[in-house]
Design a protein around this motif. Structure first.
Motif, mmCIF file in Angstrom:
data_model
loop_
_atom_site.group_PDB
_atom_site.id
_atom_site.type_symbol
_atom_site.label_atom_id
_atom_site.label_comp_id
_atom_site.label_asym_id
_atom_site.label_seq_id
_atom_site.Cartn_x
_atom_site.Cartn_y
_atom_site.Cartn_z
ATOM 1 N N GLY A 109 -22.869 6.834 -32.818
ATOM 2 C CA GLY A 109 -22.451 5.454 -33.079
ATOM 3 C C GLY A 109 -23.641 4.516 -33.145
ATOM 4 N N VAL A 110 -23.376 3.272 -33.494
ATOM 5 C CA VAL A 110 -24.467 2.297 -33.601
ATOM 6 C C VAL A 110 -24.951 1.897 -32.207
ATOM 7 N N ASN A 111 -26.067 1.179 -32.154
ATOM 8 C CA ASN A 111 -26.681 0.777 -30.893
ATOM 9 C C ASN A 111 -25.718 -0.041 -30.035
ATOM 10 N N GLY A 112 -25.602 0.362 -28.799
ATOM 11 C CA GLY A 112 -24.824 -0.429 -27.845
ATOM 12 C C GLY A 112 -23.317 -0.338 -27.993
ATOM 13 N N ALA A 113 -22.839 0.588 -28.809
ATOM 14 C CA ALA A 113 -21.387 0.674 -29.056
ATOM 15 C C ALA A 113 -20.610 1.058 -27.797
ATOM 16 N N GLY A 114 -21.274 1.835 -26.925
ATOM 17 C CA GLY A 114 -20.587 2.307 -25.722
ATOM 18 C C GLY A 114 -20.612 3.829 -25.598
ATOM 19 N N LYS A 115 -21.532 4.482 -26.314
ATOM 20 C CA LYS A 115 -21.593 5.947 -26.332
ATOM 21 C C LYS A 115 -21.802 6.554 -24.944
ATOM 22 N N THR A 116 -22.867 6.096 -24.281
ATOM 23 C CA THR A 116 -23.240 6.728 -23.014
ATOM 24 C C THR A 116 -22.146 6.507 -21.961
ATOM 25 N N THR A 117 -21.594 5.320 -21.945
ATOM 26 C CA THR A 117 -20.510 5.026 -20.992
ATOM 27 C C THR A 117 -19.285 5.886 -21.310
ATOM 28 N N THR A 118 -19.001 6.046 -22.593
ATOM 29 C CA THR A 118 -17.869 6.892 -23.000
ATOM 30 C C THR A 118 -18.089 8.329 -22.534
ATOM 31 N N ALA A 120 -19.721 9.282 -19.893
ATOM 32 C CA ALA A 120 -19.423 9.318 -18.460
ATOM 33 C C ALA A 120 -17.906 9.408 -18.240
ATOM 34 N N LYS A 121 -17.154 8.641 -19.019
ATOM 35 C CA LYS A 121 -15.691 8.633 -18.879
ATOM 36 C C LYS A 121 -15.088 9.979 -19.270
ATOM 37 N N LEU A 122 -15.611 10.554 -20.364
ATOM 38 C CA LEU A 122 -15.101 11.859 -20.808
ATOM 39 C C LEU A 122 -15.422 12.922 -19.759
ATOM 40 N N ALA A 138 -29.749 13.704 -25.565
ATOM 41 C CA ALA A 138 -30.485 13.790 -26.834
ATOM 42 C C ALA A 138 -30.827 12.408 -27.396
ATOM 43 N N ASP A 139 -30.735 11.387 -26.555
ATOM 44 C CA ASP A 139 -31.304 10.089 -26.910
ATOM 45 C C ASP A 139 -32.671 10.043 -26.239
ATOM 46 N N THR A 140 -33.666 10.625 -26.913
ATOM 47 C CA THR A 140 -35.011 10.687 -26.324
ATOM 48 C C THR A 140 -35.840 9.478 -26.736
ATOM 49 N N PHE A 141 -35.212 8.629 -27.503
ATOM 50 C CA PHE A 141 -35.900 7.484 -28.099
ATOM 51 C C PHE A 141 -36.275 6.443 -27.047
ATOM 52 N N ARG A 142 -35.339 6.187 -26.128
ATOM 53 C CA ARG A 142 -35.574 5.192 -25.080
ATOM 54 C C ARG A 142 -35.533 5.871 -23.723
ATOM 55 N N ALA A 143 -36.570 5.642 -22.899
ATOM 56 C CA ALA A 143 -36.602 6.229 -21.548
ATOM 57 C C ALA A 143 -35.385 5.760 -20.752
ATOM 58 N N LEU A 254 -12.572 3.991 -29.430
ATOM 59 C CA LEU A 254 -12.737 2.547 -29.580
ATOM 60 C C LEU A 254 -13.035 1.953 -28.208
ATOM 61 N N ALA A 255 -14.321 1.627 -27.990
ATOM 62 C CA ALA A 255 -14.752 1.120 -26.690
ATOM 63 C C ALA A 255 -14.608 -0.397 -26.634
ATOM 64 N N LYS A 256 -14.590 -0.924 -25.430
ATOM 65 C CA LYS A 256 -14.608 -2.368 -25.156
ATOM 66 C C LYS A 256 -13.388 -3.104 -25.701
ATOM 67 N N GLY A 281 -11.625 2.741 -24.808
ATOM 68 C CA GLY A 281 -12.406 2.348 -23.626
ATOM 69 C C GLY A 281 -11.877 1.015 -23.143
ATOM 70 N N VAL A 282 -11.438 0.971 -21.891
ATOM 71 C CA VAL A 282 -10.767 -0.236 -21.396
ATOM 72 C C VAL A 282 -11.518 -0.894 -20.228
ATOM 73 N N GLY A 283 -12.804 -0.613 -20.078
ATOM 74 C CA GLY A 283 -13.595 -1.187 -18.999
ATOM 75 C C GLY A 283 -14.898 -0.426 -18.857
ATOM 76 N N GLU A 284 -15.688 -0.802 -17.860
ATOM 77 C CA GLU A 284 -17.033 -0.214 -17.731
ATOM 78 C C GLU A 284 -17.109 0.949 -16.758
ATOM 79 N N LYS A 285 -16.012 1.225 -16.047
ATOM 80 C CA LYS A 285 -16.058 2.274 -15.030
ATOM 81 C C LYS A 285 -15.685 3.642 -15.620
HETATM 82 N N1 GTP Z 1 -15.863 -4.004 -21.005
HETATM 83 C C1 GTP Z 1 -16.309 -2.813 -21.449
HETATM 84 N N2 GTP Z 1 -17.619 -2.573 -21.503
HETATM 85 C C2 GTP Z 1 -18.035 -1.383 -21.966
HETATM 86 C C3 GTP Z 1 -17.121 -0.380 -22.396
HETATM 87 N N3 GTP Z 1 -17.847 0.694 -22.813
HETATM 88 C C4 GTP Z 1 -19.141 0.364 -22.647
HETATM 89 N N4 GTP Z 1 -19.275 -0.882 -22.143
HETATM 90 C C5 GTP Z 1 -20.518 -1.608 -21.836
HETATM 91 O O1 GTP Z 1 -21.254 -1.780 -23.041
HETATM 92 C C6 GTP Z 1 -22.652 -1.703 -22.795
HETATM 93 C C7 GTP Z 1 -23.290 -0.656 -23.701
HETATM 94 O O2 GTP Z 1 -22.772 0.598 -23.339
HETATM 95 P P1 GTP Z 1 -23.574 1.966 -23.537
HETATM 96 O O3 GTP Z 1 -22.656 3.056 -23.121
HETATM 97 O O4 GTP Z 1 -24.912 1.896 -22.907
HETATM 98 O O5 GTP Z 1 -23.736 1.970 -25.110
HETATM 99 P P2 GTP Z 1 -24.545 3.005 -26.034
HETATM 100 O O6 GTP Z 1 -23.774 3.134 -27.285
HETATM 101 O O7 GTP Z 1 -24.831 4.242 -25.278
HETATM 102 O O8 GTP Z 1 -25.883 2.169 -26.296
HETATM 103 P P3 GTP Z 1 -27.270 2.737 -26.940
HETATM 104 O O9 GTP Z 1 -27.545 4.036 -26.302
HETATM 105 O O10 GTP Z 1 -28.258 1.687 -26.581
HETATM 106 O O11 GTP Z 1 -27.063 2.828 -28.399
HETATM 107 C C8 GTP Z 1 -22.796 -1.395 -21.319
HETATM 108 O O12 GTP Z 1 -23.042 -2.590 -20.623
HETATM 109 C C9 GTP Z 1 -21.438 -0.826 -20.927
HETATM 110 O O13 GTP Z 1 -21.124 -1.033 -19.573
HETATM 111 C C10 GTP Z 1 -15.705 -0.667 -22.326
HETATM 112 O O14 GTP Z 1 -14.829 0.121 -22.702
HETATM 113 N N5 GTP Z 1 -15.369 -1.900 -21.858
#
Ligand code: GTP
Ligand code: MG
Length: 314
Positions: A109-118, A120-122, A138-143, A254-256, A281-285
């Protein structure tokens, strides 16, 4: 919390706006369904980001059934929800597990979409099903990206495979899959760096990660999940096309969705992208993930109007 409660949690902002606006259209004795009404209803639906096509189909459905009559809100809502169910319907789309050996899931996905958090949830979800999970950073781009996934792995008790900074992400993915095979893990999830669909070289890198995984395990990755950020609304649709071209995505997360009143974007995605929405994705936990169920989605969107709150009347 039950699954329906989680969908409701995610759609709360969208529902509050939509339901208040629709309620305002009606007086207690009902409302004449004329062109002015239909136009107002159209504007309200559009605000949810469901897209012009879907909103037009919804309006048309109401027009055909009620035009020229004075109708109560509950009847219009029943009509809207019926059509909406049709618009978001999709075949059941559970995770396609490997018949034997680890199921490999690639997340893009694009930058910041919520991949890494997703991821963790999965991980938490698979662990609750009794499966052992290996993560590939495999995101070796950013430490900081490796660190973020490492923290999640520690918290959740999952194994993680990392690589040197700026090293080949495909090599990390390969090692993660190998480790999953060697340790008998049920699932291997590969995180990838965020990238714009217009960055050709980075899209090629994604294709390479995909093919390296496929060489290690025939038929893998079994799922390629595209994470879309609901708060960016319909931008996700063009992302879905480009990412699918590069790595044959199998489904959307679909995150956030909790962070926006534009939850109707799910409808636009279902209409315009030939991929199932697998999770919201319905939250950050780590527990803030829910499978997408079209009927529950529709019910959550109109909840206050289907089941009016005490004292407010119907
Ligand atoms: N409210 C809310 N926040 C979310 C959700 N999923 C992710 N976030 C937040 O969105 C931000 C980016 O999430 P990451 O999981 O780091 O996104 P990423 O796609 O891995 O970002 P990059 O690796 O930088 O491309 C973080 O602050 C997360 O806590 C969600 O379902 N709901
Ligand atoms: Mg990330």
């Amino acid at each position: 919390m039950g699954l329906f409660d989680k969908i409701k949690q995610g759609l709360a902002k969208t529902k509050n706006l939509l339901n208040t606006d629709i309620r305002d259209l009606f007086k207690s004795e009902g409302r004449l369904i004329d062109d002015a009404f239909l136009e107002e209803l159209f504007e309200i639906l559009i605000k949810t980001d469901m897209g012009v096509t879907a909103a037009q189909q919804e309006i048309e459905h109401v027009r055909v059934e009620f035009r020229g009559r004075i109708v109560e809100m509950k009847d219009v809502v029943a009509n809207l929800t019926k059509k909406l169910r049709e618009l978001v319907a999709q075949p059941e789309a559970p995770i396609r597990f490997a018949p034997s050996g680890p199921t490999v899931i690639m997340v893009a996905g694009v930058n910041g979409a919520g991949k890494t958090t997703t991821i963790a949830k999965l991980t938490k979800m698979f662990q609750s099903q009794g499966k052992k999970v290996v993560l590939g950073a495999a995101d070796t781009f950013r430490a900081a990206a490796v660190e973020q996934l490492t923290i999640w792995a520690g918290r959740l008790g999952a194994e993680i495979v990392t690589g040197e900074a700026k090293s080949d992400p495909a090599a990390v993915a390969h090692r993660a899959v190998s480790q999953a095979i060697e340790t008998g893990a049920g699932v291997c999830i590969v995180d990838t760096a965020g990238r714009l669909q217009t960055q050709q070289n980075l899209m090629k890198e994604l294709t390479k990660i995909h093919s390296v995984i496929g060489k290690r395990v025939p038929g893998a990755p079994h799922e390629v999940l595209l994470v879309l950020d609901a708060t960016t609304g319909q931008n996700g649709i063009s992302q879905a096309r480009s990412f699918t071209e590069a790595v044959q995505c199998t489904g959307i997360v679909l995150a956030k969705i909790d962070g926006t009143a534009k939850g109707g974007v799910i409808v636009a995605i279902r209409q315009q992208v030939g991929l199932p929405v697998k999770y919201l994705g319905v939250g950050e936990k780590a527990e803030d993930l829910t499978p997408f169920d079209p009927d529950q989605f529709v019910e959550a969107m109109f909840e206050d109007l289907i089941k009016p709150k005490e004292g407010k009347g119907a």
